[in-house]
Design an enzyme around this catalytic site. Structure first.
Site, PDB file in Angstrom:
ATOM      1  N   GLY A 179       0.839  -1.199   0.000  1.00 23.16           N
ATOM      2  CA  GLY A 179       0.000   0.000   0.000  1.00 23.16           C
ATOM      3  C   GLY A 179       0.867   1.240   0.000  1.00 23.16           C
ATOM      4  N   GLY A 207      -0.523   4.539   0.169  1.00 22.39           N
ATOM      5  CA  GLY A 207      -1.239   5.726   0.636  1.00 22.39           C
ATOM      6  C   GLY A 207      -0.396   6.403   1.709  1.00 22.39           C
ATOM      7  N   ALA A 262      -0.289   6.015   4.932  1.00 25.44           N
ATOM      8  CA  ALA A 262       0.272   5.109   5.937  1.00 25.44           C
ATOM      9  C   ALA A 262       1.470   4.360   5.367  1.00 25.44           C
ATOM     10  CB  ALA A 262      -0.795   4.129   6.428  1.00 25.44           C
ATOM     11  N   GLY A 263       1.300   3.797   4.175  1.00 27.52           N
ATOM     12  CA  GLY A 263       2.369   2.999   3.565  1.00 27.52           C
ATOM     13  C   GLY A 263       3.605   3.843   3.278  1.00 27.52           C
ATOM     14  N   PHE A 301     -13.863  21.375  13.211  1.00 25.62           N
ATOM     15  CA  PHE A 301     -14.337  20.142  12.581  1.00 25.62           C
ATOM     16  C   PHE A 301     -15.230  19.406  13.573  1.00 25.62           C
ATOM     17  CE2 PHE A 301     -13.504  17.291   8.994  1.00 25.62           C
ATOM     18  CZ  PHE A 301     -13.026  18.190   8.053  1.00 25.62           C
ATOM     19  N   GLN A 339     -18.384   3.736   9.411  1.00 26.16           N
ATOM     20  CA  GLN A 339     -18.866   5.119   9.473  1.00 26.16           C
ATOM     21  C   GLN A 339     -19.576   5.562   8.195  1.00 26.16           C
ATOM     22  OE1 GLN A 339     -16.035   8.755   9.488  1.00 26.16           O
ATOM     23  NE2 GLN A 339     -17.065   8.726  11.460  1.00 26.16           N
ATOM     24  N   HIS A 391     -20.619   8.973   6.472  1.00 28.80           N
ATOM     25  CA  HIS A 391     -20.390  10.419   6.523  1.00 28.80           C
ATOM     26  C   HIS A 391     -21.698  11.094   6.128  1.00 28.80           C
ATOM     27  CE1 HIS A 391     -18.833  14.368   5.548  1.00 28.80           C
ATOM     28  NE2 HIS A 391     -17.622  14.027   5.924  1.00 28.80           N
ATOM     29  N   LEU A 422     -17.942  12.711  -1.768  1.00 27.46           N
ATOM     30  CA  LEU A 422     -17.921  13.398  -0.491  1.00 27.46           C
ATOM     31  C   LEU A 422     -17.916  14.923  -0.604  1.00 27.46           C
ATOM     32  CD1 LEU A 422     -17.596  12.443   2.527  1.00 27.46           C
ATOM     33  CD2 LEU A 422     -15.316  13.389   2.334  1.00 27.46           C
ATOM     34  N   GLU A 438     -16.573  17.710   5.560  1.00 25.04           N
ATOM     35  CA  GLU A 438     -17.134  18.310   6.762  1.00 25.04           C
ATOM     36  C   GLU A 438     -16.634  19.744   6.936  1.00 25.04           C
ATOM     37  OE1 GLU A 438     -17.413  15.343   9.938  1.00 25.04           O
ATOM     38  OE2 GLU A 438     -16.365  16.819  11.149  1.00 25.04           O
ATOM     39  N   ARG A 486     -20.091  12.447  13.364  1.00 21.94           N
ATOM     40  CA  ARG A 486     -20.749  11.976  12.136  1.00 21.94           C
ATOM     41  C   ARG A 486     -21.854  10.970  12.371  1.00 21.94           C
ATOM     42  NH1 ARG A 486     -15.129  11.519   8.689  1.00 21.94           N
ATOM     43  NH2 ARG A 486     -14.963  13.771   8.422  1.00 21.94           N
ATOM     44  N   HIS A 497     -18.247   5.615   4.424  1.00 21.50           N
ATOM     45  CA  HIS A 497     -17.040   6.419   4.352  1.00 21.50           C
ATOM     46  C   HIS A 497     -15.802   5.769   4.944  1.00 21.50           C
ATOM     47  CE1 HIS A 497     -14.787  10.090   3.966  1.00 21.50           C
ATOM     48  NE2 HIS A 497     -14.590  10.204   5.266  1.00 21.50           N
ATOM     49  N   ARG A 553     -15.201   7.406  14.202  1.00 18.27           N
ATOM     50  CA  ARG A 553     -14.014   8.255  14.038  1.00 18.27           C
ATOM     51  C   ARG A 553     -14.415   9.720  13.898  1.00 18.27           C
ATOM     52  NH1 ARG A 553     -11.418  10.610   9.692  1.00 18.27           N
ATOM     53  NH2 ARG A 553     -12.481   9.475   8.039  1.00 18.27           N
ATOM     54  N   SER A 603      -8.279  10.476  10.744  1.00 19.12           N
ATOM     55  CA  SER A 603      -7.678   9.382   9.977  1.00 19.12           C
ATOM     56  C   SER A 603      -6.328   9.808   9.431  1.00 19.12           C
ATOM     57  CB  SER A 603      -8.571   8.940   8.830  1.00 19.12           C
ATOM     58  OG  SER A 603      -7.866   7.982   8.072  1.00 19.12           O
ATOM     59  N   LEU A 604      -6.253  11.039   8.939  1.00 25.28           N
ATOM     60  CA  LEU A 604      -4.950  11.501   8.437  1.00 25.28           C
ATOM     61  C   LEU A 604      -3.921  11.499   9.565  1.00 25.28           C
ATOM     62  CD1 LEU A 604      -5.957  14.332   5.906  1.00 25.28           C
ATOM     63  CD2 LEU A 604      -5.368  11.958   5.437  1.00 25.28           C
TER      64      LEU A 604
HETATM   65  C1  LIG Z   1     -13.259  11.381  -0.157  1.00 30.67           C
HETATM   66  C2  LIG Z   1     -12.551  11.184   1.151  1.00 30.67           C
HETATM   67  C3  LIG Z   1     -12.177  12.290   1.916  1.00 30.67           C
HETATM   68  C4  LIG Z   1     -11.526  12.121   3.145  1.00 30.67           C
HETATM   69  N1  LIG Z   1     -11.176  13.227   3.872  1.00 30.67           N
HETATM   70  C5  LIG Z   1     -10.488  13.061   5.033  1.00 30.67           C
HETATM   71  C6  LIG Z   1     -10.015  14.188   5.776  1.00 30.67           C
HETATM   72  O1  LIG Z   1     -10.182  15.341   5.382  1.00 30.67           O
HETATM   73  N2  LIG Z   1      -9.356  13.970   6.938  1.00 30.67           N
HETATM   74  C7  LIG Z   1      -9.126  12.717   7.410  1.00 30.67           C
HETATM   75  O2  LIG Z   1      -8.520  12.571   8.462  1.00 30.67           O
HETATM   76  N3  LIG Z   1      -9.547  11.625   6.708  1.00 30.67           N
HETATM   77  C8  LIG Z   1     -10.202  11.773   5.534  1.00 30.67           C
HETATM   78  N4  LIG Z   1     -10.602  10.663   4.826  1.00 30.67           N
HETATM   79  C9  LIG Z   1     -10.167   9.326   5.276  1.00 30.67           C
HETATM   80  C10 LIG Z   1      -8.697   9.132   4.926  1.00 30.67           C
HETATM   81  O3  LIG Z   1      -8.383   9.824   3.754  1.00 30.67           O
HETATM   82  C11 LIG Z   1      -8.348   7.672   4.723  1.00 30.67           C
HETATM   83  O4  LIG Z   1      -8.845   6.901   5.783  1.00 30.67           O
HETATM   84  C12 LIG Z   1      -6.824   7.496   4.669  1.00 30.67           C
HETATM   85  O5  LIG Z   1      -6.273   8.381   3.725  1.00 30.67           O
HETATM   86  C13 LIG Z   1      -6.419   6.081   4.364  1.00 30.67           C
HETATM   87  O6  LIG Z   1      -5.032   6.037   4.153  1.00 30.67           O
HETATM   88  P1  LIG Z   1      -4.278   4.658   3.993  1.00 30.67           P
HETATM   89  O7  LIG Z   1      -2.847   4.996   3.785  1.00 30.67           O
HETATM   90  O8  LIG Z   1      -4.649   3.766   5.097  1.00 30.67           O
HETATM   91  O9  LIG Z   1      -4.903   4.010   2.659  1.00 30.67           O
HETATM   92  P2  LIG Z   1      -5.109   4.568   1.174  1.00 30.67           P
HETATM   93  O10 LIG Z   1      -4.686   5.956   1.000  1.00 30.67           O
HETATM   94  O11 LIG Z   1      -6.497   4.194   0.795  1.00 30.67           O
HETATM   95  O12 LIG Z   1      -4.092   3.689   0.342  1.00 30.67           O
HETATM   96  C14 LIG Z   1      -4.268   2.305   0.170  1.00 30.67           C
HETATM   97  C15 LIG Z   1      -3.110   1.777  -0.636  1.00 30.67           C
HETATM   98  O13 LIG Z   1      -3.155   0.365  -0.638  1.00 30.67           O
HETATM   99  C16 LIG Z   1      -2.914  -0.126  -1.936  1.00 30.67           C
HETATM  100  N5  LIG Z   1      -3.587  -1.416  -2.041  1.00 30.67           N
HETATM  101  C17 LIG Z   1      -4.841  -1.753  -1.695  1.00 30.67           C
HETATM  102  N6  LIG Z   1      -5.073  -3.053  -1.960  1.00 30.67           N
HETATM  103  C18 LIG Z   1      -3.926  -3.546  -2.469  1.00 30.67           C
HETATM  104  C19 LIG Z   1      -3.533  -4.817  -2.944  1.00 30.67           C
HETATM  105  N7  LIG Z   1      -4.365  -5.856  -2.952  1.00 30.67           N
HETATM  106  N8  LIG Z   1      -2.281  -4.962  -3.408  1.00 30.67           N
HETATM  107  C20 LIG Z   1      -1.409  -3.919  -3.440  1.00 30.67           C
HETATM  108  N9  LIG Z   1      -1.737  -2.693  -3.005  1.00 30.67           N
HETATM  109  C21 LIG Z   1      -2.979  -2.519  -2.521  1.00 30.67           C
HETATM  110  C22 LIG Z   1      -3.455   0.932  -2.854  1.00 30.67           C
HETATM  111  O14 LIG Z   1      -2.805   0.855  -4.105  1.00 30.67           O
HETATM  112  C23 LIG Z   1      -3.094   2.206  -2.090  1.00 30.67           C
HETATM  113  O15 LIG Z   1      -1.791   2.616  -2.431  1.00 30.67           O
HETATM  114  C24 LIG Z   1     -11.246  10.818   3.606  1.00 30.67           C
HETATM  115  C25 LIG Z   1     -11.611   9.719   2.837  1.00 30.67           C
HETATM  116  C26 LIG Z   1     -12.270   9.890   1.630  1.00 30.67           C
HETATM  117  C27 LIG Z   1     -12.694   8.668   0.872  1.00 30.67           C
END
Ligand SMILES: Cc1cc2nc3c(=O)[nH]c(=O)nc-3n(C[C@H](O)[C@H](O)[C@H](O)COP(=O)(O)OP(=O)(O)OC[C@H]3O[C@@H](n4cnc5c(N)ncnc54)[C@H](O)[C@@H]3O)c2cc1C
Length: 575
Positions: free
Chosen positions: A12, A14, A16-17, A116, A236, A238, A248, A251, A282, A348, A390, A395-396
């Site tokens: 992953g 994102g 976190a990764g 928020f 959750q 939203h 989305l 908020e 929420r 959400h 949450r 989450s960020l």
């Molecule tokens: C529209 C929207 C707005 C948001 N706004 C906010 C905000 O303002 N503030 C806040 O705190 N939170 C917000 N959130 C929530 C927050 O953005 C997410 O919970 C958070 O970014 C998740 O980050 P992550 O690194 O866990 O995963 P993600 O960013 O979802 O990344 C997941 C990664 O895993 C990889 N992956 C998945 N499955 C596989 C697989 N099988 N094999 C290989 N790779 C894989 C993907 O390629 C990707 O790189 C929002 C969410 C959404 C949907």
């Protein structure tokens, strides 16, 4: 068989990764595997901001943030983890700033902050400005900043590699198996440690803010290998998704002064949360919207209400909410400066996930025994800092704080751990699954089963739940499983076979839906996002505990573990 060897792999890319990769790769040979090109990860869509008690515009303290997080989570939050998150949030936000993240600024040059939902000063007295933001593109900026840093540091990326299996030999983690999307080839990644950061599972539901790719792969992959999932009944919704589309509206629109109104133009949140009103958490706002609609006060008697920004200065809307203004214009043909926006609650965020401790080590039982070499961080993990619900912006913070801690812990672990041998024929389970899908000559399509699953989950296991509806949902899931065994793929090629990958993703969604519904049926109380109409009260005597769901052949078996309570005893949750 193609084998790549690393000290650790991170699945992953994102927030976190990438944060984990940055930390771990300082001292170890690390690869990041991602089914998406990294900057397409869902973190990039986060709009509203990242919560940290910087106190740039008014007094604020991490203890206030900690209290809000715990109360927001309806006291199911592990308080030791929440303390770590809220303390370290401040430092990590500055770290992001120093990496070059272009935050919006106050007139005197500090990081700008806005109110928020559920974030308050002095333990609930009034809203506080805590969300640090970069207009409504905060996640985009985080993702770009972290990716640049990873490139600078020379992290190895395997982009568009879809992970389908975790390798475990004699109870020890030793790697993962992935499909290279471009070629359809299988690859084994042999490593001492694996960190999952695969994000959420919102695609279980029909109306969702989540990207098409959020199918809970990481959660399902580890679950299939005997690792439990925690608190999956808490999903959750939203309050403000664009009507019928679920896209989305942050908020932050309410943080900047937006108001929810029903058919008669009434600001109905005043009746549900006298102090925080539209900025209540929420779960409460989503329930209030459902109630207004059920009682006939939806707009024109329909199943939506209005988010009204028309009283705000158009300069504020364009400067602080440019992207959502654009979405509303593009998808609805509405100018939010002039007309209210039709909205409905949208699926959400997964509060539940792979159980971890505060170093992102995966823990597999009621005693929090860590599984050596296995880590999880971000939305796919459950630390648990969000408990039953949450708060926005948390989450960020979670992905950055626990991504960082997980990356450091993994970096330390691989220094002293030996590389375990691979199991014999590490790709066999995956090859068998693929062959079964290619050989099936049934009449079912992945798309049709998925559509049915999403519609039924929306109807029977979303904002309000009852035993009867959840039971029906379990029957439906059994039927869908049956149909899945008759899936026939139209695309029989190996290159870019998205239908094959979607079949894997659907398998994961079916698995996670079953866990969600089974956990929800067992929990006979209402807490946070889990609202049982047949058990409307929170029941701390029986249910102040985390659910652990284990795969038991075709069924789910449940265990429970205690909540960590350090500073704040459970209270009635009023806003
Ligand atoms: C529209 C929207 C707005 C948001 N706004 C906010 C905000 O303002 N503030 C806040 O705190 N939170 C917000 N959130 C929530 C927050 O953005 C997410 O919970 C958070 O970014 C998740 O980050 P992550 O690194 O866990 O995963 P993600 O960013 O979802 O990344 C997941 C990664 O895993 C990889 N992956 C998945 N499955 C596989 C697989 N099988 N094999 C290989 N790779 C894989 C993907 O390629 C990707 O790189 C929002 C969410 C959404 C949907």
């Amino acid at each position: 068989m193609a084998v790549h060897e690393f000290d650790g792999i991170i699945i992953g890319a994102g927030g976190a990764g990438l944060m984990a990769a940055l930390q771990a790769s300082k001292s170890a040979k690390i690869a990041v595997l991602s089914k998406l090109y990294p900057t397409r990860s869902h973190t990039g869509t986060a709009q509203g901001g990242i919560g940290a008690a910087l106190g740039n515009l008014e007094e604020d303290h991490w203890e206030w943030h900690m209290f809000d997080t715990i109360k927001g989570g309806d006291y199911l939050v592990d308080q030791d983890a929440a303390e770590i998150m809220c303390r370290e949030a401040v430092d990590t936000v500055y770290e992001l700033e120093h990496m070059g993240l272009p935050f919006s600024r106050t007139p005197d040059g500090k990081i700008a902050q806005r109110p928020f939902g559920g974030h308050t000063r002095e333990f609930g007295k009034a809203p506080v400005q805590r969300s640090c933001y970069a207009a409504d593109r905060t996640g985009h900026m985080i993702l770009q900043t972290l990716y640049q840093q990873c490139i600078k540091q020379g992290v190895t990326f395997f982009n568009e590699f879809h992970v389908v299996d975790l390798l475990v030999q004699d109870g020890v983690v030793c790697g993962a198996v992935a499909i290279e999307i471009a070629t359809g080839e299988l690859y084994t990644f042999h490593a001492k440690a694996v960190l999952f950061a695969t994000g959420g599972s919102g695609r279980m539901y029909k109306i969702t803010s989540n990207a098409l790719t959020l199918t809970g792969d990481g959660m399902a992959v580890v679950y299939r290998r005997g690792i439990p999932l925690e608190d999956m009944e808490f999903f959750q919704f939203h309050p403000t998704g664009i009507y019928k589309m679920g896209i989305l509206i942050t908020e932050a629109a309410r943080g900047e002064g937006g108001i929810l109104r029903n058919n008669s133009g009434e600001r109905f949140m005043e009746r549900y949360a006298a102090t925080l009103k539209d900025l209540a958490p929420r779960d409460m706002v989503s329930r209030a919207i459902y109630k207004e609609i059920r009682e006939g006060r939806g707009i024109g008697g329909k199943d939506y209400v209005h988010l009204d920004l028309t009283h705000l200065d158009s300069k504020v809307i364009h400067a602080k909410l440019p992207d959502i203004t654009d979405f509303v214009e593009t998808y609805m043909g509405i100018d939010p400066v002039k007309s209210p926006i039709p909205i409905q609650p949208t699926a959400h965020y997964a509060m539940g996930g792979i159980p971890t401790n505060s170093d992102a080590e995966v823990v597999i039982d009621e005693k929090n025994t860590a599984m050596p070499g296995l880590y999880a961080a971000g939305e796919c993990a459950c630390v648990s800092v969000h408990g039953a619900n949450r708060l926005g912006t948390n989450s960020l913070v979670d992905i950055i704080v626990f991504g960082r801690r997980g990356g450091k812990a993994l970096g330390r672990f691989v220094q002293q751990a030996p590389l375990q041998p691979l199991p014999p024929d590490s790709e066999k389970a995956t090859r068998d699954r693929i062959e079964r899908l290619f050989e099936s000559r049934g009449s079912e399509s992945v798309a049709r089963i998925r559509e049915k699953l999403q519609a039924e989950m929306m109807d029977k296991a979303s904002v309000f739940r009852t035993e009867g509806e959840l039971k029906k949902m379990l029957d439906i899931l059994r039927g869908l499983r049956q149909r899945y065994s008759n899936v026939c793929l139209q695309d029989r090629g190996r290159k870019f076979n998205m239908e094959l990958l979607e079949a894997f993703e659907l398998d994961h969604l079916l698995e996670l839906s079953q866990v969600t519904v089974t956990s929800a049926m067992a929990r006979q109380e209402s807490r946070g996002a889990h609202a049982r109409e047949d058990f409307p009260k929170r029941d701390d005597a029986k249910w102040l505990k985390h659910t652990l769901a284990y795969r038991d052949e075709e069924l789910v078996s449940l265990k429970y573990k205690p909540v960590s309570i350090t500073k704040f005893q459970p209270q009635e949750r009023k806003y």
